[in-house]
Every structure is written in structure tokens, then in C-alpha cells.
Scaffold this active site. Structure first.
Site, PDB file in Angstrom:
ATOM      1  N   ARG A   1      -9.558   0.545   8.242  1.00 55.08           N
ATOM      2  CA  ARG A   1      -9.550  -1.215   8.202  1.00 55.08           C
ATOM      3  C   ARG A   1      -9.383  -1.749   9.009  1.00 55.08           C
ATOM      4  O   ARG A   1      -9.848  -3.433   9.344  1.00 55.08           O
ATOM      5  CB  ARG A   1      -8.244  -1.170   9.594  1.00 55.08           C
ATOM      6  CG  ARG A   1      -6.490  -0.821   8.905  1.00 55.08           C
ATOM      7  CD  ARG A   1      -5.556  -1.172  10.006  1.00 55.08           C
ATOM      8  NE  ARG A   1      -3.963  -1.698   9.490  1.00 55.08           N
ATOM      9  CZ  ARG A   1      -2.896  -0.877   8.974  1.00 55.08           C
ATOM     10  NH1 ARG A   1      -3.100   0.270   8.916  1.00 55.08           N
ATOM     11  NH2 ARG A   1      -2.316  -1.864   8.343  1.00 55.08           N
TER      12      ARG A   1
ATOM     13  N   LYS B   1       0.929  -1.378  -0.716  1.00 55.07           N
ATOM     14  CA  LYS B   1      -0.352   0.487   0.164  1.00 55.07           C
ATOM     15  C   LYS B   1       1.248   1.659  -0.392  1.00 55.07           C
ATOM     16  O   LYS B   1       0.103   2.574  -0.421  1.00 55.07           O
ATOM     17  CB  LYS B   1      -1.051  -0.309   1.375  1.00 55.07           C
ATOM     18  CG  LYS B   1      -1.888  -0.806   1.248  1.00 55.07           C
ATOM     19  CD  LYS B   1      -2.764  -1.217   2.477  1.00 55.07           C
ATOM     20  CE  LYS B   1      -2.255  -1.286   3.690  1.00 55.07           C
ATOM     21  NZ  LYS B   1      -1.059  -2.301   3.890  1.00 55.07           N
TER      22      LYS B   1
ATOM     23  N   ARG C   1      11.042  -1.743  11.301  1.00 54.05           N
ATOM     24  CA  ARG C   1      10.091  -1.198  11.819  1.00 54.05           C
ATOM     25  C   ARG C   1      10.087  -2.266  13.160  1.00 54.05           C
ATOM     26  O   ARG C   1      10.266  -3.111  13.288  1.00 54.05           O
ATOM     27  CB  ARG C   1       8.307  -1.782  11.693  1.00 54.05           C
ATOM     28  CG  ARG C   1       8.364   0.346  10.737  1.00 54.05           C
ATOM     29  CD  ARG C   1       7.369   0.058   9.903  1.00 54.05           C
ATOM     30  NE  ARG C   1       6.294  -0.810  10.676  1.00 54.05           N
ATOM     31  CZ  ARG C   1       4.847  -0.410   9.775  1.00 54.05           C
ATOM     32  NH1 ARG C   1       5.076   0.086   8.589  1.00 54.05           N
ATOM     33  NH2 ARG C   1       3.992  -1.401  10.372  1.00 54.05           N
TER      34      ARG C   1
ATOM     35  N   ARG D   1      11.797  -5.447   5.286  1.00 56.27           N
ATOM     36  CA  ARG D   1      11.074  -4.226   4.514  1.00 56.27           C
ATOM     37  C   ARG D   1      12.851  -2.981   5.569  1.00 56.27           C
ATOM     38  O   ARG D   1      12.579  -4.015   6.490  1.00 56.27           O
ATOM     39  CB  ARG D   1      10.042  -3.993   5.449  1.00 56.27           C
ATOM     40  CG  ARG D   1       9.207  -2.511   5.432  1.00 56.27           C
ATOM     41  CD  ARG D   1       8.366  -2.320   5.319  1.00 56.27           C
ATOM     42  NE  ARG D   1       7.377  -2.567   6.278  1.00 56.27           N
ATOM     43  CZ  ARG D   1       5.872  -2.807   6.763  1.00 56.27           C
ATOM     44  NH1 ARG D   1       4.901  -2.180   5.176  1.00 56.27           N
ATOM     45  NH2 ARG D   1       5.449  -2.739   8.050  1.00 56.27           N
TER      46      ARG D   1
HETATM   47  P1  ADP Z   1       1.850  -1.614   3.277  1.00 53.56           P
HETATM   48  O1  ADP Z   1       2.076   0.068   3.391  1.00 53.56           O
HETATM   49  O2  ADP Z   1       0.511  -2.387   2.208  1.00 53.56           O
HETATM   50  O3  ADP Z   1       2.185  -1.794   4.748  1.00 53.56           O
HETATM   51  P2  ADP Z   1       4.854  -1.482   1.512  1.00 53.56           P
HETATM   52  O4  ADP Z   1       4.786  -0.702   0.213  1.00 53.56           O
HETATM   53  O5  ADP Z   1       5.661  -1.410   2.744  1.00 53.56           O
HETATM   54  O6  ADP Z   1       3.519  -2.243   2.398  1.00 53.56           O
HETATM   55  O7  ADP Z   1       5.616  -2.819   1.722  1.00 53.56           O
HETATM   56  C1  ADP Z   1       5.684  -3.812   2.263  1.00 53.56           C
HETATM   57  C2  ADP Z   1       7.185  -4.248   1.371  1.00 53.56           C
HETATM   58  O8  ADP Z   1       7.593  -4.897   0.355  1.00 53.56           O
HETATM   59  C3  ADP Z   1       8.701  -3.604   1.545  1.00 53.56           C
HETATM   60  O9  ADP Z   1       9.615  -3.506   1.950  1.00 53.56           O
HETATM   61  C4  ADP Z   1       8.181  -3.274  -0.111  1.00 53.56           C
HETATM   62  O10 ADP Z   1      10.173  -2.574  -0.204  1.00 53.56           O
HETATM   63  C5  ADP Z   1       7.961  -4.209  -0.375  1.00 53.56           C
HETATM   64  N1  ADP Z   1       6.620  -3.908  -1.576  1.00 53.56           N
HETATM   65  C6  ADP Z   1       6.354  -3.271  -1.780  1.00 53.56           C
HETATM   66  N2  ADP Z   1       5.670  -3.725  -2.836  1.00 53.56           N
HETATM   67  C7  ADP Z   1       6.236  -4.903  -3.636  1.00 53.56           C
HETATM   68  C8  ADP Z   1       6.305  -5.906  -5.114  1.00 53.56           C
HETATM   69  N3  ADP Z   1       5.063  -5.439  -5.797  1.00 53.56           N
HETATM   70  N4  ADP Z   1       7.212  -6.609  -4.920  1.00 53.56           N
HETATM   71  C9  ADP Z   1       7.844  -7.345  -4.090  1.00 53.56           C
HETATM   72  N5  ADP Z   1       8.737  -6.168  -2.888  1.00 53.56           N
HETATM   73  C10 ADP Z   1       7.525  -5.531  -2.826  1.00 53.56           C
HETATM   74  P1  AMP Z   2       0.713   0.418   8.937  1.00 59.06           P
HETATM   75  O1  AMP Z   2       1.863   1.374   8.546  1.00 59.06           O
HETATM   76  O2  AMP Z   2      -0.099   0.438   7.660  1.00 59.06           O
HETATM   77  O3  AMP Z   2       1.938  -1.207   9.138  1.00 59.06           O
HETATM   78  O4  AMP Z   2       0.674   0.526  10.849  1.00 59.06           O
HETATM   79  C1  AMP Z   2       0.917  -0.239  11.688  1.00 59.06           C
HETATM   80  C2  AMP Z   2       0.729  -0.096  12.540  1.00 59.06           C
HETATM   81  O5  AMP Z   2      -0.511   1.045  13.179  1.00 59.06           O
HETATM   82  C3  AMP Z   2      -0.386  -1.336  12.728  1.00 59.06           C
HETATM   83  O6  AMP Z   2      -0.378  -2.339  13.111  1.00 59.06           O
HETATM   84  C4  AMP Z   2      -2.019  -0.558  14.046  1.00 59.06           C
HETATM   85  O7  AMP Z   2      -1.529  -1.011  15.108  1.00 59.06           O
HETATM   86  C5  AMP Z   2      -1.384   0.789  12.955  1.00 59.06           C
HETATM   87  N1  AMP Z   2      -3.123   0.981  12.676  1.00 59.06           N
HETATM   88  C6  AMP Z   2      -2.034   1.953  11.730  1.00 59.06           C
HETATM   89  N2  AMP Z   2      -3.522   2.402  10.806  1.00 59.06           N
HETATM   90  C7  AMP Z   2      -4.699   1.638  11.408  1.00 59.06           C
HETATM   91  C8  AMP Z   2      -6.075   1.454  11.835  1.00 59.06           C
HETATM   92  N3  AMP Z   2      -6.314   2.552  10.690  1.00 59.06           N
HETATM   93  N4  AMP Z   2      -6.408   1.564  12.545  1.00 59.06           N
HETATM   94  C9  AMP Z   2      -6.377   0.613  13.606  1.00 59.06           C
HETATM   95  N5  AMP Z   2      -5.078   0.561  13.517  1.00 59.06           N
HETATM   96  C10 AMP Z   2      -4.374   1.156  12.836  1.00 59.06           C
END
Ligand code: ADP
Ligand code: AMP
Length: 217
Positions: free
Chosen positions: A89, A14, A157, A124
Site C-alpha cells: 500500500r 479487492k 467493521r 459492507r
Molecule cells: P476491498 O477489499 O477492496 O476493501 P471489498 O471486496 O470488501 O473491497 O468490497 C467493498 C464492498 O463493496 C463490499 O461490501 C462488497 O460486497 C461490495 N462490492 C465489491 N465489489 C462490488 C461490485 N463490483 N459492485 C458492487 N459492490 C461491490
Molecule cells: P483492509 O481490510 O485492506 O481495508 O485494511 C484495513 C486496515 O488495515 C487499513 O485501513 C490499515 O489500517 C491496515 N492495513 C491493511 N493493509 C495494510 C498495509 N499494507 N499497510 C498498512 N496498513 C495496512
């Protein structure tokens, strides 16, 4: 005007796709995860309430997150649209968004299998300064450990460790997945196959959005 929601499991990409949409559509990325992490770092009241939940891989209580989003959407830069990354969410969060009077144009659902998520989150790396995201193998920064965008040091993280990832996935399936049907019922859902290289996913995301609003990008 383009109000977009990005839906998907933790690690579905995302944040990565939000950055691309921002560049094409010139609308802000509103990542509740980033807002919550900033609040935790700054030690605000909301940040203190959130910390134990985030560290355990659980969702922060709806009312805390809804309040944060309500405030953020009132800012001037959201006037021409926004990308919600990580919100809603839960069904109550989606209902709260409707009660705020926010119209949503598209919900992009990025689909990635759980076993791929485990690998993605393990590698990540994040910039806590500007919010940019990398992967050590699949989306590496130009210089190891350094953010391409702002030059700050990258971090791992705390909630990206295997046991916390498993808990986050469990919660995703029980609390967030029902939003697919919620938005399908409202004819807003666009499903995108997320288990492909970043560029391939971006191409599908942007073409779905352009088909809705051909004049904007
Ligand atoms: P989210 O915001 O949904 O938690 P991220 O954008 O942070 O996901 O992506 C999670 C991890 O996967 C990061 O390390 C990112 O660089 C990697 N990633 C994102 N999209 C892809 C893809 N299409 N193929 C491989 N790795 C990806
Ligand atoms: P993210 O960076 O989107 O993976 O979010 C990290 C953490 O923040 C999640 O695991 C939750 O603990 C909290 N969080 C982010 N967005 C939400 C949401 N919309 N509702 C509840 N918790 C959230």
C-alpha cells in the site's frame, strides 16, 4: 505459479475479487487487513501496535506490515503462488517485497470512483471468522446477517464509518496511488473498471490472468 497483487482504493472490491481468483487458481488470498484484524482480536504484540492506526483509518507502520507479509509468504501454501490483497500500500512496502526476492506476475488495479466507495463501505458486512465480504444491496448473503461460507454472524467493521472512510480515501490517494506508476514502469499493471457488477469485474480479472498463464485456470 502465479504471484498476484490486487491494487485499488479501500472498498474497490479487492477482497471480493480475491475470493474468485482463489476459486479459479487455487492459490491463497493473503489479506493484510484480515491478518491485522486477527492479530488485534488475538491481542498479539503486532495487533496492539496496529489497533490505533486501523481504528483511525490510517496505515499501520510499514515495518509491522512487512514483517507480517514476510512471515506469511514463507508458509508452504504460497509455493504455487498467492494473491496479495491490500499489500503493498506504500512504495516502501513494494520495495520491501522486491528485497524479499518475490517475483510478481501481475498487478490488477481495480478502479472505482470515490463516491461509489462511500456507498460500498457503508453497506459492507464482513465475516470476522473466515474473512468473506458482503454488501447489503449489491452482494447480499443468502440469509441476512449470516455468512454463506461458514455460518458465522456478520459484522460491520469499525473503520467503515463515513469519517474514517474519508480518511482512508485521503491516504489511498497520497500513499497507495503512486504504486500504479511504480508497477506500470515495471510492465505489470492491468487496469480493470471496477464500477460494474461483481461478475463483470471478475470476468475481466480472470481473463487478464488467463492471458498470462493459460495452463493454470
Ligand atoms: P476491498 O477489499 O477492496 O476493501 P471489498 O471486496 O470488501 O473491497 O468490497 C467493498 C464492498 O463493496 C463490499 O461490501 C462488497 O460486497 C461490495 N462490492 C465489491 N465489489 C462490488 C461490485 N463490483 N459492485 C458492487 N459492490 C461491490
Ligand atoms: P483492509 O481490510 O485492506 O481495508 O485494511 C484495513 C486496515 O488495515 C487499513 O485501513 C490499515 O489500517 C491496515 N492495513 C491493511 N493493509 C495494510 C498495509 N499494507 N499497510 C498498512 N496498513 C495496512
Amino acid at each position: 505459479m502465479m504471484n498476484i497483487i490486487l491494487l485499488g482504493a479501500p472498498g474497490a472490491g479487492k477482497g471480493t475479487q480475491a475470493e474468485k481468483i482463489c476459486e479459479s487458481f487455487h492459490i491463497p488470498q493473503i489479506s493484510t487487513g484480515n491478518i491485522i484484524r486477527a492479530a488485534m482480536k488475538n491481542g498479539t504484540e503486532a495487533g496492539k501496535k496496529a489497533k490505533a492506526f486501523v481504528d483511525a483509518g490510517q496505515l499501520v507502520p510499514d515495518e509491522v506490515v512487512i514483517e507480517m507479509v514476510d512471515e506469511r509468504l514463507k508458509q508452504d501454501d504460497c509455493k504455487n503462488g498467492f494473491i496479495l490483497d491490500g499489500f503493498p500500500r506504500t512504495v516502501p512496502q513494494a520495495e520491501a517485497l522486491e528485497q524479499m526476492g518475490v517475483q510478481i506476475d501481475a498487478v490488477i488495479d481495480i478502479e472505482v470512483p470515490d463516491e461509489v466507495i462511500m456507498q460500498r463501505l457503508g453497506g459492507r458486512r464482513c465475516c470476522l471468522h473466515c474473512g468473506a465480504t458482503y454488501h447489503i444491496s449489491w452482494n447480499p448473503p443468502k440469509v441476512e446477517g449470516v455468512c454463506d461460507k461458514c455460518g458465522e454472524e456478520l459484522s460491520i467493521r469499525k473503520d467503515d464509518k463515513p469519517e474514517t472512510i474519508a480518511e482512508r480515501l485521503r491516504i489511498y490517494h497520497s500513499q497507495t496511488k503512486p504504486l500504479e506508476d511504480y508497477y506500470k514502469g515495471r510492465h505489470k499493471l492491468h487496469e480493470v473498471e471496477g464500477n460494474r457488477p461483481v461478475e463483470a469485474v471478475t470476468a475481466d480479472v480472470l481473463s487478464a490472468l488467463r492471458s498470462l498463464s493459460p495452463l493454470e485456470a
